[in-house]
Write an enzyme that holds these catalytic residues in place. Structure first.
Site, PDB file in Angstrom:
ATOM      1  N   LEU A  18       0.765  -1.114   0.082  1.00 43.41           N
ATOM      2  CA  LEU A  18       0.206   0.039   0.002  1.00 43.41           C
ATOM      3  C   LEU A  18       0.931   1.375   0.057  1.00 43.41           C
ATOM      4  CD1 LEU A  18      -2.734  -0.798   2.508  1.00 43.41           C
ATOM      5  CD2 LEU A  18      -2.981  -0.621   0.104  1.00 43.41           C
ATOM      6  N   GLY A  19       2.101   1.110   0.411  1.00 45.59           N
ATOM      7  CA  GLY A  19       2.865   2.409   0.725  1.00 45.59           C
ATOM      8  C   GLY A  19       4.294   1.989   1.343  1.00 45.59           C
ATOM      9  N   GLY A  21       8.024   3.827   3.090  1.00 42.24           N
ATOM     10  CA  GLY A  21       8.761   4.808   3.344  1.00 42.24           C
ATOM     11  C   GLY A  21      10.286   4.589   3.677  1.00 42.24           C
ATOM     12  N   GLN A  22      11.202   5.097   4.451  1.00 39.59           N
ATOM     13  CA  GLN A  22      12.441   4.959   4.504  1.00 39.59           C
ATOM     14  C   GLN A  22      12.814   3.566   5.016  1.00 39.59           C
ATOM     15  OE1 GLN A  22      14.690   7.887   6.851  1.00 39.59           O
ATOM     16  NE2 GLN A  22      16.659   7.447   5.761  1.00 39.59           N
ATOM     17  N   ALA A  24      10.083   1.609   6.396  1.00 39.46           N
ATOM     18  CA  ALA A  24       8.872   0.728   6.635  1.00 39.46           C
ATOM     19  C   ALA A  24       8.246   0.506   5.427  1.00 39.46           C
ATOM     20  CB  ALA A  24       7.770   1.716   7.526  1.00 39.46           C
ATOM     21  N   VAL A  25       7.534  -0.525   5.199  1.00 42.61           N
ATOM     22  CA  VAL A  25       6.850  -1.073   4.031  1.00 42.61           C
ATOM     23  C   VAL A  25       5.408  -1.217   4.670  1.00 42.61           C
ATOM     24  CG1 VAL A  25       6.377  -2.268   1.783  1.00 42.61           C
ATOM     25  CG2 VAL A  25       8.589  -1.846   3.118  1.00 42.61           C
ATOM     26  N   VAL A  26       4.168  -0.795   3.958  1.00 41.07           N
ATOM     27  CA  VAL A  26       2.785  -1.194   4.449  1.00 41.07           C
ATOM     28  C   VAL A  26       2.185  -2.011   3.391  1.00 41.07           C
ATOM     29  CG1 VAL A  26       0.720  -0.054   4.979  1.00 41.07           C
ATOM     30  CG2 VAL A  26       2.617   0.883   5.763  1.00 41.07           C
ATOM     31  N   LYS A  41       2.045  -2.523   8.667  1.00 41.30           N
ATOM     32  CA  LYS A  41       3.138  -1.846   8.572  1.00 41.30           C
ATOM     33  C   LYS A  41       4.592  -2.641   9.173  1.00 41.30           C
ATOM     34  CE  LYS A  41       4.999   2.857   9.983  1.00 41.30           C
ATOM     35  NZ  LYS A  41       4.679   4.122  10.409  1.00 41.30           N
ATOM     36  N   ASP A 139       4.238  15.274  11.948  1.00 52.47           N
ATOM     37  CA  ASP A 139       4.542  15.228  10.552  1.00 52.47           C
ATOM     38  C   ASP A 139       3.004  15.371   9.780  1.00 52.47           C
ATOM     39  OD1 ASP A 139       6.070  12.442   8.705  1.00 52.47           O
ATOM     40  OD2 ASP A 139       6.175  14.478   8.516  1.00 52.47           O
TER      41      ASP A 139
END
Ligand SMILES: Cc1ccnnc1
Length: 293
Positions: A18-19, A21-22, A24-26, A41, A139
């Site tokens: 789904l998404g 980041g640096q 983390a993966v969801v 996550k 954030d």
């Protein structure tokens, strides 16, 4: 803090990504017991204190603690469970599958005031829930505001990776957040507070109404300089038809002194948000009548 040691894969089937980041993966996941859909996550654990990869355990525990403290509000992501493997901590979260508010705005270039106001009201309700529990998000930006379901307008605040408890009297200083959205006190490494979230809300409001970012420079330093000098304006190109009330709402948040900045309650009571028929077409007719006269 110990997490569920039962193997994650025994409880959930992993689906599409789904998404990411640096660190983390969801993924979209399905409960093998109930068939219910969730988001998982996967946060990469930092292996050695000297490493720069992965997230220190204390940070991960903080994200879990904060999510447990504030989950359950209709505009805040809910944490369901936590698992741990050798390399990752896995947060099982409520699934929000309507996409980022960011994409919704881009698809429209910018929103009309009634729609923007309806979104801002939800974000304010979510932020009020955080700040009432002495949690600051740190954030807030369109990428961290997701629509619960496609075609619906219910918003959820996600990604509490930078959030923390801030109790009155315990100053917290940290250089974190996304440059475009950080408040002057972050740039100047001065104490952070709930007001830091309110500045970021001002940036989100400005973007929703215009499609452009108020302080963005050609590089990070120029952006920081714009922020600390509160160098923004409502260019007629993008704000020509925006009401005075909306501009005043934003102006109350772009205040350098964090103690003078509007709080979440000030914003919820602001006429642009509270207005007699705030967010409805009649409200705009009222304003346009005044403007025309
Ligand atoms: C990206 C994301 C995070 C939490 N829930 N659903 C989706």
């Amino acid at each position: 803090l110990t997490f569920n040691e039962a193997p994650f894969a025994e409880s959930y089937d992993v689906g599409e990504e789904l998404g990411s980041g640096q660190f983390a993966v969801v993924y979209k996941v399905t409960s093998r017991k109930t068939g219910e859909k969730f988001a998982a996550k996967f946060i990469k654990k930092r292996r050695y204190a000297t490493s720069r990869r992965g997230v220190p355990r204390a940070h991960i525990e903080r994200e879990v603690e904060v999510l447990k403290a504030v989950g359950g509000h209709e505009n805040v992501i809910q944490i369901i469970d936590v698992f741990e493997t050798g390399n990752d901590v896995i947060l099982v979260l409520e699934l929000v599958s309507g996409g980022e508010l960011f994409d919704h705005v881009c698809a429209r270039e910018h929103l009309d005031e009634a729609e923007a106001c309806a979104f801002i009201k939800q974000i304010l309700n979510g932020i009020r829930h955080l700040h009432t529990n002495y949690v600051v998000h740190l954030d807030i930006k369109p990428e961290n505001l997701m629509l619960r379901k496609k075609g619906e307008t219910q918003l959820k605040l996600i990604d509490f990776g930078l959030s923390r408890h801030i109790y009155p009297g315990t100053p917290v200083k940290d250089m974190i957040g996304t440059p475009e959205f950080v408040a002057p006190e972050v740039v100047n490494y001065e104490p952070l507070s709930p007001a830091t979230d309110m500045w970021a809300l001002g940036v989100v409001t400005y973007i929703l109404l215009s499609g452009v970012s108020p302080f963005l420079g050609r590089n990070r330093d120029e952006t920081f300089c714009n922020i600390t000098s509160v160098n923004y304006h409502f260019s007629p190109t993008y704000f020509g038809t925006t009401s005075q009330l909306a501009k005043d709402f934003i102006g109350r948040l772009f205040v350098k002194d964090s103690h003078s900045r509007a709080t979440v309650d000030d914003c919820l009571n602001h006429p642009w948000v509270r207005g007699p028929r705030a967010g409805g077409p009649s409200d705009l007719r009222l304003n346009s009548t005044i403007n025309v006269a």
